[in-house]
Design a protein around this motif. Structure first.
Motif: not given
Length: 341
Positions: A250-254, A325-327, A300-304
């Motif tokens: 849930y907190m991954m992207i930030p 995210y890296t790509i 990319i937040i909702i997807f995972p």
């Protein structure tokens, strides 16, 4: 159920009132965010009133909860009245720090120290908020962190508070992300009056933010980040969330964006806590419109989160999302603007 409808109806009416009379309410205009063409590129001065709007709603919610035991016992996140008072104390203190930062532009180091002190105090007052063990989906063992539980919990709070604060960059970005989080908590994890209150509040603020009438400000970003962190830790300690890596999803992207910039700034011999224009949303806005950038970020937040709801392998979800995210970051490198990963 009738009691819940009554409370939410009151909150809706209050937020409609705040929206309708926003320009006439003086406290919303004490701090104005002026464009500087360095970090702030909005065209006109905009009030930083998002935090005040959230604080007003939390204050009303707290009065209702603490003056009515029937409502209070419906809140799973509070084991007793002490927990509730500590929660509201934390909201007040963190709001004040954010408000002072909005008004006086506190140094990153001072703000970090003040937040650390507040979190340590809160954790000492509410032992139910302290993480005592770590459970991973890929390991059957439970890791007891008893000697370092206070330090680890404080670290978790501070990382997300800073990550969320830096994540707040373009209109609707933080509010939609928060709505996704609270809606997911409501659907997949727990029922809570506070979650309903936050959803209504964020919808009202999002309307004003979309119209470019107000920004969230550090006061709003820090308070939101604390509430989200509070919910995740409490639901984890209650066993409603089984694994630590599920929270990370849930907190991954930030969080990943913060880690990338943290090390980048260290390598460049800069203060890792100091803001710049190298965040994901800044890079996206160089190539896309704000709306397009917003759609990409929220996707990319909702997807995972959606993949996790299907009970897929959590480690695989994390690895795949970080890969995407890296790509994306690599694709956003622009030599013309001297942007480097």
């Amino acid at each position: 159920m009738n009691n819940l409808i009554l409370i939410l109806s009151l909150i809706i009416v209050i937020n409609l009132f705040l929206i309708k009379y926003f320009n006439k309410i003086k406290i919303f205009h004490y701090i104005i965010d002026k464009p500087d063409n360095v970090r702030k590129f909005h065209s006109t001065p905009v009030p930083l009133a998002g935090g005040i709007i959230i604080f007003i709603n939390i204050l009303i919610y707290s009065i209702i909860i603490l003056t009515n035991q029937e409502y209070f016992f419906e809140e799973l996140i509070f084991d007793n009245t002490t927990d509730a008072y500590v929660f509201f104390l934390a909201i007040v203190l963190i709001f004040i720090i954010g408000y002072l930062d909005d008004k006086y532009d506190l140094s990153p180091n001072l703000k970090f120290i003040l937040l650390t002190i507040v979190i340590i105090v809160i954790l000492n007052l509410d032992e139910n908020l302290v993480i005592k063990e770590i459970r991973f989906s890929f390991n059957k063992d439970t890791f007891n962190i008893e000697p370092f539980n206070l330090l680890f919990t404080c670290f978790c709070f501070l990382v997300f508070l800073n990550a969320f604060n830096m994540f707040d960059g373009i209109n609707l970005q933080s509010s939609i992300y928060s709505i996704i989080i609270f809606f997911s908590l409501l659907i997949f994890l727990t029922n809570s009056i506070l979650i309903y209150v936050m959803l209504i509040t964020l919808l009202g603020y999002s309307y004003l933010n979309y119209k470019n009438i107000t920004f969230l400000g550090d006061s709003g970003a820090l308070v939101l980040a604390f509430i989200i962190s509070y919910f995740f830790i409490k639901t984890y300690n209650l066993g409603l969330i089984t694994y630590t890596d599920e929270i990370f999803i849930y907190m991954m992207i930030p969080g990943v964006d913060l880690i990338r910039l943290f090390f980048k700034r260290i390598l460049q011999r800069k203060n890792p806590l100091k803001s710049d224009r190298q965040h994901l949303h800044h890079l996206l806005c160089l190539k896309f419109t704000n709306i397009q950038s917003l759609i990409i970020i929220q996707s990319i937040i909702i997807f995972p989160i959606l993949l996790n709801s299907l009970s897929l392998n959590k480690v695989a979800i994390i690895i795949f999302t970080i890969f995407l995210y890296t790509i994306l970051i690599i694709q956003l490198k622009d030599k013309k603007n001297s942007i480097h990963l």
